[in-house]
Design a protein around this motif. Structure first.
Motif, mmCIF file in Angstrom:
data_model
loop_
_atom_site.group_PDB
_atom_site.id
_atom_site.type_symbol
_atom_site.label_atom_id
_atom_site.label_comp_id
_atom_site.label_asym_id
_atom_site.label_seq_id
_atom_site.Cartn_x
_atom_site.Cartn_y
_atom_site.Cartn_z
ATOM 1 N N SER A 18 -4.107 0.097 16.701
ATOM 2 C CA SER A 18 -2.708 0.091 16.245
ATOM 3 C C SER A 18 -2.491 -0.833 15.060
ATOM 4 N N GLU A 19 -3.549 -1.110 14.295
ATOM 5 C CA GLU A 19 -3.456 -1.913 13.078
ATOM 6 C C GLU A 19 -3.908 -1.061 11.898
ATOM 7 N N VAL A 20 -3.192 -1.193 10.778
ATOM 8 C CA VAL A 20 -3.498 -0.414 9.586
ATOM 9 C C VAL A 20 -3.752 -1.369 8.432
ATOM 10 N N GLU A 21 -4.722 -1.038 7.582
ATOM 11 C CA GLU A 21 -5.035 -1.886 6.433
ATOM 12 C C GLU A 21 -4.162 -1.508 5.245
ATOM 13 N N GLN A 22 -3.481 -2.514 4.656
ATOM 14 C CA GLN A 22 -2.726 -2.268 3.434
ATOM 15 C C GLN A 22 -3.626 -2.443 2.213
ATOM 16 N N PHE B 238 3.947 -4.371 3.819
ATOM 17 C CA PHE B 238 4.588 -3.074 3.972
ATOM 18 C C PHE B 238 5.636 -3.074 5.084
ATOM 19 N N CYS B 239 5.507 -3.992 6.040
ATOM 20 C CA CYS B 239 6.496 -4.106 7.111
ATOM 21 C C CYS B 239 7.692 -4.959 6.698
ATOM 22 N N LEU B 240 7.530 -5.779 5.681
ATOM 23 C CA LEU B 240 8.608 -6.644 5.217
ATOM 24 C C LEU B 240 9.480 -5.949 4.182
ATOM 25 N N ASN B 241 8.872 -5.067 3.373
ATOM 26 C CA ASN B 241 9.611 -4.416 2.297
ATOM 27 C C ASN B 241 10.501 -3.285 2.803
ATOM 28 N N THR C 165 -4.242 -6.484 7.256
ATOM 29 C CA THR C 165 -3.682 -5.433 8.100
ATOM 30 C C THR C 165 -2.195 -5.668 8.372
ATOM 31 N N TYR C 166 -1.576 -4.629 8.928
ATOM 32 C CA TYR C 166 -0.198 -4.749 9.399
ATOM 33 C C TYR C 166 -0.054 -3.925 10.674
ATOM 34 N N SER C 167 0.952 -4.247 11.449
ATOM 35 C CA SER C 167 1.166 -3.601 12.734
ATOM 36 C C SER C 167 1.780 -2.222 12.545
ATOM 37 N N LEU C 168 1.180 -1.230 13.180
ATOM 38 C CA LEU C 168 1.699 0.131 13.098
ATOM 39 C C LEU C 168 3.080 0.220 13.734
#
Length: 380
Positions: free
Chosen positions: A164-168, A255-258, A173-176
């Motif tokens: 459940s982790e994706v690489e930016q 990507f989760c902050l924007n 990584t960031y949390s899916l």
């Protein structure tokens, strides 16, 4: 007896006399500078503000990464992006359009031969130039691939989603779950409780992702990467930090902050989503079939998101100019065809695809490669 100092006489020419007179002056100057340096001589940075600024920046570069990230996040990027949006909307005088746009073209390497309208005087402002259309023949859709690139840009990362982790970018990584938000889907029968498995509709499938980065000189519209149906639009207000790969390497979960707009639905293999991620000067994310969407509002609540469920509405929505009159929306969602124009950015940003596919799916990509709308992404 008084002793008088003696000195050796030198020729009395004007040049030698001048140098002889300078010797005691230089010695005295060195003595005075040594004394004043320890007492009241002002520091160089006090007399030179630019030197002081460079000194501060060099010291801040030595600080921990967390401090630098906090400093960067304190910059009012949303306010700057709204100001940039206002500037983009200002109509340029006819005589100024070609010089201004030519400078942009030269700076970012824009290929105007692909534009549907090559005459720069046609674009009344920067916003119209950024959202320019292309000639129909310059972006052919790959018929042999069921999944194509949604945008012109550069491939940052791709592969299977694990844990459940994706690489930016590589190594970051960031949390899916943080990226897509909570889901109401039913589990596919697996006893696993991970967010990744919650999205999958079949135990014989896997979850994949691909990240496409759009530079300022790229074509700014994004298209449907496959034949699929959008059931939900989820808008996350947030920051508008740069998504340049250099920044993405040291801002975790960027990507989760924007601010971002996630289109979530289904395709022939199960779960499918396309997320348009905003960035600095990209406060405007437009989705053609969603007239209610308003991005980069002056105020928002951190961690909030706004949904529009297309599986429960039945109406008609407008398409962009030149793409037809209306788009049918039924209770099953918004049907999109492969290669169809979906929306646009106001400068350039990032598209993230997350989709379910059989386990034998493979990408036909290499990290960092350039890609264009319509080119195939993978095969079975």
């Amino acid at each position: 007896m008084c002793l008088r100092p003696t000195c050796t006489r030198v020729p009395t020419s004007s040049s030698t006399t001048g140098s002889w007179l300078q010797v005691p002056r230089l010695a005295l100057r060195h003595r005075l500078s040594a004394l004043s340096g320890s007492v009241c001589r002002p520091a160089a940075w006090r007399r030179r503000p630019l030197a002081f600024l460079c000194y501060v920046l060099s010291i801040s570069a030595l600080r921990p990464l967390a401090n630098r990230v906090a400093l960067y996040r304190s910059i009012p990027t949303r306010l700057l992006s709204r100001a940039w949006g206002r500037l983009n909307g200002l109509e340029l005088p006819t005589w100024l359009r070609k010089p201004v746009l030519s400078l942009y073209i030269w700076t970012f390497g824009v290929n105007m031969q692909e534009a549907a309208v090559e005459d720069l005087h046609h674009y009344r402002n920067l916003g119209e130039f950024f959202s320019r259309r292309l000639k129909p023949a310059v972006r052919p859709v790959c018929a042999s691939s069921f999944l194509i690139s949604p945008a012109d840009g550069r491939i940052l990362h791709f592969g299977r989603v694990k844990n459940s982790e994706v690489e930016q970018v590589k190594g970051v990584t960031y949390s899916l779950e943080n990226f897509l938000g909570p889901q109401t889907r039913q589990n596919n029968g697996s006893c696993s409780s991970s967010f990744r498995d919650l999205l999958l509709t079949s135990p014989d499938s896997d979850l994949y992702h691909v990240v496409v980065y759009l530079a300022p000189g790229d074509y700014h519209c994004f298209h449907s990467p496959a034949d699929w149906r959008v059931e939900l639009r989820r808008h996350f207000p947030g920051s508008l930090m740069s998504v340049n790969p250099g920044v993405a390497r040291w801002v975790k979960e960027l990507f989760c902050l924007n601010e971002r707009v996630a289109l979530i639905g289904q395709w022939q293999h199960g779960f499918f989503s396309l997320t348009a991620v905003g960035a600095t000067n990209v406060g405007s994310i437009r989705v053609y079939f969603d007239q209610e969407l308003q991005t980069n509002a002056p105020r928002y609540r951190k961690g909030s998101f706004h949904d529009r469920n297309y599986s429960t509405v039945c109406d008609q929505v407008l398409k962009p100019a030149g793409e037809g009159d209306v788009l049918s929306v039924d209770r099953g969602g918004v049907a999109l065809q492969k290669g169809e124009a979906v929306g646009e950015f106001n400068l350039g940003s990032t598209i993230v695809l997350l989709f379910e596919a059989p386990k034998d799916f493979s990408f036909d990509l290499t990290p960092g490669q350039r890609i264009r709308v319509g080119e195939g992404l993978g095969s079975l």
